[in-house]
Design a protein around this motif. Structure first.
Motif, mmCIF file in Angstrom:
data_model
loop_
_atom_site.group_PDB
_atom_site.id
_atom_site.type_symbol
_atom_site.label_atom_id
_atom_site.label_comp_id
_atom_site.label_asym_id
_atom_site.label_seq_id
_atom_site.Cartn_x
_atom_site.Cartn_y
_atom_site.Cartn_z
ATOM 1 N N PHE A 553 0.712 -1.257 -0.114
ATOM 2 C CA PHE A 553 -0.263 0.016 -0.054
ATOM 3 C C PHE A 553 0.868 1.383 0.303
ATOM 4 O O PHE A 553 1.700 1.108 0.768
ATOM 5 N N ALA A 584 -10.116 -0.788 4.961
ATOM 6 C CA ALA A 584 -9.124 0.507 3.995
ATOM 7 C C ALA A 584 -8.614 -1.107 3.242
ATOM 8 O O ALA A 584 -8.319 -1.432 2.035
ATOM 9 N N ILE A 585 -7.415 -1.770 4.377
ATOM 10 C CA ILE A 585 -6.891 -2.123 3.703
ATOM 11 C C ILE A 585 -7.530 -4.135 2.573
ATOM 12 O O ILE A 585 -7.574 -4.725 1.884
ATOM 13 N N SER A 588 -9.472 -3.260 -0.716
ATOM 14 C CA SER A 588 -9.181 -3.289 -1.053
ATOM 15 C C SER A 588 -8.253 -3.823 -2.254
ATOM 16 O O SER A 588 -7.758 -4.465 -1.854
ATOM 17 N N LYS A 592 -4.113 0.000 -4.350
ATOM 18 C CA LYS A 592 -3.670 0.008 -2.624
ATOM 19 C C LYS A 592 -2.980 1.848 -2.795
ATOM 20 O O LYS A 592 -1.462 1.405 -2.384
ATOM 21 N N ARG A 593 -4.019 1.721 -2.192
ATOM 22 C CA ARG A 593 -3.465 3.268 -1.738
ATOM 23 C C ARG A 593 -4.369 4.141 -0.484
ATOM 24 O O ARG A 593 -5.674 3.950 -0.435
ATOM 25 N N ILE A 594 -3.826 4.388 -0.067
ATOM 26 C CA ILE A 594 -4.419 5.271 1.444
ATOM 27 C C ILE A 594 -4.196 6.219 2.139
ATOM 28 O O ILE A 594 -3.098 6.220 1.523
ATOM 29 N N ASP A 611 -9.794 5.539 0.668
ATOM 30 C CA ASP A 611 -9.189 4.328 0.134
ATOM 31 C C ASP A 611 -9.823 3.838 -1.593
ATOM 32 O O ASP A 611 -10.430 4.804 -1.864
ATOM 33 N N ASN A 612 -9.574 3.608 -1.978
ATOM 34 C CA ASN A 612 -9.458 3.462 -3.644
ATOM 35 C C ASN A 612 -10.027 2.094 -3.672
ATOM 36 O O ASN A 612 -9.798 1.303 -5.168
ATOM 37 N N GLY A 613 -10.984 1.789 -2.746
ATOM 38 C CA GLY A 613 -10.882 0.113 -2.535
ATOM 39 C C GLY A 613 -11.980 -0.146 -3.792
ATOM 40 O O GLY A 613 -13.069 0.575 -4.426
ATOM 41 N N GLY A 669 -13.924 3.958 -4.036
ATOM 42 C CA GLY A 669 -13.476 3.663 -2.774
ATOM 43 C C GLY A 669 -14.241 4.483 -1.839
ATOM 44 O O GLY A 669 -15.370 4.910 -2.588
#
Ligand code: ADP
Length: 686
Positions: A553, A584-585, A588, A592-594, A611-613, A669
């Motif tokens: 991430f 968030a983890i 996603s 993988k960005r928080i 997040d971009n999940g 996200g």
């Protein structure tokens, strides 16, 4: 699945509801509507029978009262004494009474009897001496105009007279010859004698002396200029003529009346005099009543003496009811017809209206008397007959009217019933709505219960899985370290790191569960102290950074350092951050960005974890903070999780008096934002 939810699926719930609630309800509604319509019918029936009973009773009372009055007037003793009838007739409004003999001659009221009362001729039965001297007197008076001789003979006749008529004729002769011979004083004396003593006796011309003598006295008065016998002296006589003191024929009556009026200079008076009324009634008797009586008495022989017979007369101006019966007049031996003649207007106004007013007071109904032309007899106008009325006819006496009994308040009564029906209908509708609502709530609760049971089952499954994973890792690395004593340092270190990390994860999970159960039991307490939020955020981030980086991430941080001190529970806030980071983890995949942002804005401090999940569907956003709740597709995506994390987050946020908001687009996200009032002091906290 719980027992309840398995027994009562939604579909079964609906069927159960219909059977248990709706069917009885429909039954009740059906029965009520039926009852109401019956009630309406009963009201109408009651009204009709009430109208009939009261109407009949009114008719009976009218007839009874009429018959009573009729019997009162038709007493034989009244008819046997004509003077008595006259005195009776003085009393208020009364019917006209009449008496007719068997030859259908009018006995009462008496008029026009001059034939046997006044029109005298020389009678052969008179004594011959009287006749002789009367003859001589007349020839002296009329042929020779020797008035003093005529006077002598008349006076001799007077001495010979045997009857009052003879006397009167002789006295008239004396008076007349003295007047002709201009011996006025003597003439006056004899005329006065005639006027006073022989008033009811008639002369040969058929005129009563009571009338003719005063006229002669008036003539003498004008001749000698004596005021005593002026017009005024005739006034009393004039009034007596009008009152019918002399029962003269109608032609004589009108002749004398006109004569007196011209002398007295009286304008023709309007209105009928008593005698004119009698004359008129006699004419009416002759024209209408006698033929009717003839007709009636020919046909009904039965029970003649007692039975009252009735006949209707319609003249141009009025309607009459004639009631008569055959009666034996005492001391006459003869059967006569005694009767009364009512003007029907009088009957209505004097008897029936007051009776109907009493009935109205007694029953509350209105009563109308209506004639055959549909005229309301009390107003004289066309009758307005409302629907809620009953028309009845007289049964014993065939009066030419009908009685209409009216229920005045019926329209209101009916509208009251209608209003009740509407209110009842509304109530039923409200009850149905309430029941439907209740059923809806029930079904929703059932489905919620089912959902919550499903969630709990899933929770147990998830939690055991979550606990099992770190435990088996710890166990695996522990055993490896134990068994392989000469492991390279790097491997040994990695093994120990994994054991530490997994036991941390385990304790985080157990903490979550413990926190949750404390919250559920209401025992969770927060230790609120003023502190630096930025410091907590950075420390937490740093302690997990390794974890993030290892999972690949990228962390974007934007943390203001000038955040004012606020009151918070440090451990609880760390818990919030760990939960948000961990979600968030977990949720996603490709990107993988928080992003962690802490901003000090003028009104509010905002803490954001984005997040971009996989994102959360809009319709699920309101559920994610519920305990055990996990979004369907995300549960498929990442099986680990208990559905407790956000529940705890929300609880901590609420306890601090903060706000949390989620924005999310599936596939793009999620952004979790926490808003903290900067001036939050102890009073501002819950
Ligand atoms: P869990 O243990 O399942 O993470 P949480 O209470 O933390 O329980 O979260 C509830 C549910 O909310 C999750 O199962 C997931 O479906 C959804 N969710 C939470 N955070 C995110 C996120 N950052 N992205 C997508 N879905 C999320």
């Amino acid at each position: 699945m719980g027992l309840f939810s398995s027994v009562l699926s939604r579909k079964r719930g609906v069927i159960f509801f219909v059977v248990a609630f709706m069917l009885p309800l429909f039954f009740v509604v059906g029965v009520s509507i039926d009852t109401f319509s019956k009630r309406q019918k009963t009201t109408r029936n009651l009204l009709e029978s009430n109208l009939w009973l009261s109407g009949r009773s009114a008719l009976d009372q009218m007839e009874t009262q009429f018959i009573e009055i009729e019997n009162k007037w038709l007493k034989e003793e009244y008819f046997s004494n004509i003077l008595l009838i006259d005195s009776l007739k003085q009393i208020g409004t009364s019917p006209d009474m009449f008496l007719i003999d068997q030859q259908f001659q009018i006995v009462y009221p008496e008029t026009a009897k001059e034939k046997h009362r006044y029109a005298l001729t020389y009678n052969r039965s008179w004594n011959s001496d009287y006749r002789k001297y009367m003859g001589r007197a007349e020839s002296e008076e009329l042929a020779r105009r020797s008035y003093s001789k005529a006077t002598q003979h008349y006076q001799t006749s007077l001495g010979l007279a045997k009857t009052t008529q003879q006397e009167a004729l002789a006295i008239e002769g004396v008076a007349r010859s003295n007047m002709a011979g201009q011996n006025y004083q003597l003439a006056i004396r004899y005329y006065q004698l005639l006027k006073n003593e022989y008033s009811q006796i008639g002369n040969l011309g058929g005129h009563p002396y009571g009338i003719s003598a005063p006229l002669q006295l008036y003539t003498i008065g004008t001749l000698i200029g004596d005021e005593v016998f002026g017009p005024d002296s005739l006034l009393i006589t004039y009034q007596m003529i009008k009152d019918g003191d002399w029962l003269i024929s109608s032609s004589s009556y009108f002749f004398f009346k006109a004569e007196f009026e011209s002398i007295l200079k009286i304008d023709i008076e309007s209105g009928e005099s008593r005698f004119e009324r009698i004359l008129k009634f006699n004419q009416f008797l002759g024209n209408f009543i006698i033929p009717a009586i003839k007709e009636r008495s020919e046909f009904s022989e039965f029970n003649k003496a007692v039975e009252i017979k009735r006949a209707y007369m319609q003249t141009d101006d009025a309607q009459y009811l004639i009631c008569f019966k055959e009666m034996q007049i005492p001391r006459s031996e003869k059967l006569c017809f005694g009767g009364i003649c009512w003007n029907l207007d009088t009957v209505i106004t004097t008897i029936f209206f007051s009776l109907l007013a009493d009935m109205t007071a007694e029953t509350g109904l209105d009563f109308l008397l209506v004639n055959s032309n549909n005229i309301n007899l009390s107003t004289g106008e066309a009758a307005q007959i409302p629907e809620e009325s009953l028309t009845l006819s007289f049964s014993n006496i065939p009066f030419p009217w009908t009685l209409v009994a009216i229920q005045p308040g019926y329209k209101k009564l009916e509208s009251d019933v209608r209003i009740q029906l509407i209110i009842y209908g509304l109530l039923v509708v409200i009850i149905i709505i309430l029941m439907l609502f209740g059923a809806f709530v029930l079904l929703r609760d059932i489905s919620r219960e089912t959902d919550s049971m499903r969630l709990q089952t899933e929770f147990v499954h998830n939690v055991s899985h979550e606990l099992k994973t770190p435990l088996s890792l710890i166990r695996l690395y522990g055993e490896t370290l134990l068994l392989k004593e000469h492991l390279p340092e790097a491997d040994r270190k990695e093994g120990l790191q994994i054991i530490t990390k997994e036991s941390e994860r385990l304790s985080y999970m157990i903490n979550n569960i413990l926190d949750f159960s404390k919250i559920e039991m209401g025992r969770k307490e927060f230790d609120l102290k003023p502190g630096n939020l930025a410091e907590v955020v950075i420390n937490t981030l740093n302690s997990h950074r390794y974890h993030f980086v290892k999972k690949g991430f990228i962390i974007e941080e934007d943390i203001d350092q000038d955040i004012p001190m606020v009151l918070f529970d440090k451990i609880a806030v760390e818990g919030i951050l760990i939960n948000l980071f961990s979600n968030a983890i977990k949720f996603s995949n490709n990107i993988k960005r928080i992003m962690v942002r802490l901003k000090n804005k003028p009104e509010v401090i905002s803490l954001m974890v984005a997040d971009n999940g996989i994102g959360i569907p809009a319709n699920e956003l309101s559920n994610i903070f519920n305990r055990f709740y996990r979004v369907k597709n995300s549960a498929d995506f990442e099986t680990s999780g208990s559905g407790l994390g956000l529940t705890l987050v929300k609880h901590v946020i609420d306890a601090h008096g903060w706000k949390i908001d989620v924005e999310s687009t599936p596939g793009q996200g999620s952004i979790f934002s926490i808003f903290i009032p900067p001036d939050a002091n102890e009073e501002g906290l819950k």
